[in-house]
Design a protein around this motif. Structure first.
Motif, PDB file in Angstrom:
ATOM      1  N   LYS A  22     101.983  14.689  61.588  1.00 59.36           N
ATOM      2  CA  LYS A  22     101.876  14.489  60.149  1.00 59.36           C
ATOM      3  C   LYS A  22     100.681  15.243  59.578  1.00 59.36           C
ATOM      4  N   SER A  23      99.574  15.286  60.352  1.00 61.43           N
ATOM      5  CA  SER A  23      98.361  15.885  59.809  1.00 61.43           C
ATOM      6  C   SER A  23      98.098  17.310  60.305  1.00 61.43           C
ATOM      7  N   GLY A  24      98.976  17.867  61.153  1.00 59.17           N
ATOM      8  CA  GLY A  24      98.822  19.234  61.660  1.00 59.17           C
ATOM      9  C   GLY A  24      98.302  19.246  63.101  1.00 59.17           C
ATOM     10  N   PRO A  25      98.313  20.406  63.695  1.00 52.87           N
ATOM     11  CA  PRO A  25      97.935  20.506  65.124  1.00 52.87           C
ATOM     12  C   PRO A  25      96.471  20.131  65.360  1.00 52.87           C
ATOM     13  N   CYS A  26      96.146  19.713  66.643  1.00 55.19           N
ATOM     14  CA  CYS A  26      94.764  19.316  67.019  1.00 55.19           C
ATOM     15  C   CYS A  26      94.046  20.524  67.602  1.00 55.19           C
ATOM     16  N   TRP A  27      92.934  20.818  67.077  1.00 57.91           N
ATOM     17  CA  TRP A  27      92.105  21.933  67.616  1.00 57.91           C
ATOM     18  C   TRP A  27      90.841  21.350  68.255  1.00 57.91           C
ATOM     19  N   CYS A  28      90.580  21.798  69.458  1.00 56.05           N
ATOM     20  CA  CYS A  28      89.348  21.325  70.132  1.00 56.05           C
ATOM     21  C   CYS A  28      88.132  21.824  69.368  1.00 56.05           C
ATOM     22  N   SER A  29      87.094  21.053  69.411  1.00 58.33           N
ATOM     23  CA  SER A  29      85.881  21.406  68.679  1.00 58.33           C
ATOM     24  C   SER A  29      85.336  22.750  69.159  1.00 58.33           C
ATOM     25  N   TRP A  30      84.851  23.566  68.254  1.00 59.72           N
ATOM     26  CA  TRP A  30      84.328  24.907  68.621  1.00 59.72           C
ATOM     27  C   TRP A  30      83.109  24.799  69.520  1.00 59.72           C
ATOM     28  N   TRP A  31      82.334  23.731  69.349  1.00 59.97           N
ATOM     29  CA  TRP A  31      81.139  23.615  70.196  1.00 59.97           C
ATOM     30  C   TRP A  31      81.487  23.277  71.638  1.00 59.97           C
ATOM     31  N   THR A  32      82.644  22.605  71.854  1.00 61.83           N
ATOM     32  CA  THR A  32      83.095  22.324  73.233  1.00 61.83           C
ATOM     33  C   THR A  32      83.397  23.623  73.964  1.00 61.83           C
ATOM     34  N   LEU A  33      84.155  24.507  73.289  1.00 60.65           N
ATOM     35  CA  LEU A  33      84.482  25.803  73.908  1.00 60.65           C
ATOM     36  C   LEU A  33      83.224  26.617  74.174  1.00 60.65           C
ATOM     37  N   ALA A  34      82.316  26.595  73.223  1.00 61.02           N
ATOM     38  CA  ALA A  34      81.078  27.360  73.394  1.00 61.02           C
ATOM     39  C   ALA A  34      80.273  26.849  74.588  1.00 61.02           C
ATOM     40  N   THR A  35      80.238  25.525  74.744  1.00 62.29           N
ATOM     41  CA  THR A  35      79.496  24.934  75.870  1.00 62.29           C
ATOM     42  C   THR A  35      80.079  25.363  77.196  1.00 62.29           C
ATOM     43  N   VAL A  36      81.433  25.344  77.286  1.00 64.66           N
ATOM     44  CA  VAL A  36      82.105  25.759  78.530  1.00 64.66           C
ATOM     45  C   VAL A  36      81.784  27.211  78.846  1.00 64.66           C
ATOM     46  N   ALA A  37      81.822  28.049  77.815  1.00 68.10           N
ATOM     47  CA  ALA A  37      81.542  29.475  78.020  1.00 68.10           C
ATOM     48  C   ALA A  37      80.111  29.694  78.515  1.00 68.10           C
ATOM     49  N   VAL A  38      79.162  28.985  77.878  1.00 63.44           N
ATOM     50  CA  VAL A  38      77.760  29.146  78.288  1.00 63.44           C
ATOM     51  C   VAL A  38      77.539  28.713  79.723  1.00 63.44           C
ATOM     52  N   LEU A  39      78.163  27.590  80.097  1.00 64.73           N
ATOM     53  CA  LEU A  39      78.040  27.107  81.473  1.00 64.73           C
ATOM     54  C   LEU A  39      78.594  28.118  82.475  1.00 64.73           C
ATOM     55  N   GLY A  40      79.754  28.700  82.124  1.00 62.69           N
ATOM     56  CA  GLY A  40      80.356  29.696  83.017  1.00 62.69           C
ATOM     57  C   GLY A  40      79.450  30.901  83.191  1.00 62.69           C
TER      58      GLY A  40
END
Length: 306
Positions: A22-40
């Motif tokens: 009803k409210s549209g697709p769920c997008w993961c928070s941008w800071w979560t992706l950034a954190t994963v990238a930095v850790l990698g």
């Protein structure tokens, strides 16, 4: 699954999915992706740093072998030993190299100590053993008692170990002959020198023959006159054979001098003799002087001269 549905009950996930539709697709928070990238990136950086650190340690150890560390010491005192250690590194033919480190105050110096670990020729049965280069040869037979198996027709056997050859053609040489015509006494004959004690090392022997010389003879040694006798060297046809590196022949006015050079060295007992087995002329074998040379001190009165 939509973001945040993992680990939830199925009914709860269906409800969340309905709300999402009803409210549209769920997008993961941008800071979560950034954190994963930095850790990698951080993990990759750490791994590369460890690899480089290991490589650097290897390089440092190599440098320790090639140059001194610190400025408090004169590098010229260290470099020759260090270069020798690198050239004689484990696996090289010269022998193993061991490196010792010493520290003094604010500086350290890497010094190399090389041990040639090769087996000495003496350790191998039957292998030749050369005399030390620094060993000075002296005459060991000068003035020593001498005797022969026959009296002969001229001087006694003792004349062959005197200080210098005399000029008397009749009295200053020994000869295995029966009369003044030089008629040879048949069979083998020998001249023997008593060195006074056992344990000498001989490097060469000199037989100063008269023109009536021997072409075949054997140099022997024994502890007592009765033997057993052991061969040191042999000459056949005036040419070097067993136990000889070289046989020098020099002819000068009624002298034919044979200089016998040991192939390695001769370990002599108290008695050394020349046993003449074949004459080179129609006359009996005749000798002016019989001289023995080697390192050490003579036990006889006239010995010790170079």
């Amino acid at each position: 699954f939509a973001c945040g549905q993992l680990g939830q009950p199925r009914a709860s996930r269906q409800m969340v999915a309905g709300r999402r539709r009803k409210s549209g697709p769920c997008w993961c928070s941008w800071w979560t992706l950034a954190t994963v990238a930095v850790l990698g990136i951080a993990l990759i950086t750490i791994a590369m740093g460890l690899l480089l650190a290991n490589g650097g340690m290897h390089i440092d150890h190599t440098r320790m072998l090639s140059a001194p560390v610190g400025l408090d010491h004169d590098s010229s005192l260290v470099e020759p030993a260090v270069v020798s250690a690198v050239e004689r590194a484990p696996g090289a033919a010269q022998g193993p190299a061991s490196v010792h480190r010493a520290s003094s105050g604010r500086s350290q110096v890497a010094s190399a100590v090389v041990s040639a670990g090769a087996a000495s020729p003496q350790a191998v049965a039957g292998a030749p053993t050369a005399l030390p280069a620094a060993s000075a040869e002296v005459e060991l037979s000068g003035g020593c008692p001498a005797r022969a198996d026959v009296r002969g027709n001229l001087g006694p056997a003792g004349v062959v170990t005197k200080a210098a050859p005399g000029g008397d053609w009749l009295k200053d040489r020994w000869q295995a002959a029966r009369d003044m015509s030089g008629t040879p006494l048949q069979g083998e004959h020998w001249l023997e020198v008593d060195l006074g004690r056992p344990g000498f090392v001989l490097a060469r022997a000199v037989l100063d023959f008269e023109t009536a010389h021997a072409k075949d003879y054997i140099l022997e040694t024994a502890a007592v006159p009765g033997g057993p006798w052991h061969t040191l060297a042999s000459v056949v046809g005036s040419k070097a054979r067993e136990g000889l590196r070289d046989l020098g022949v020099k002819t000068k006015h009624q002298h034919i001098t044979h200089t016998l050079e040991a192939a390695t060295h001769w370990s002599a007992d108290r008695l050394v003799r020349a046993r003449f087995t074949k004459a080179a002329s129609q006359w009996g074998t005749s000798v002016w002087r019989f001289r023995l040379f080697g390192p050490g001190d003579s036990a006889c009165s006239l010995g010790g001269k170079k």
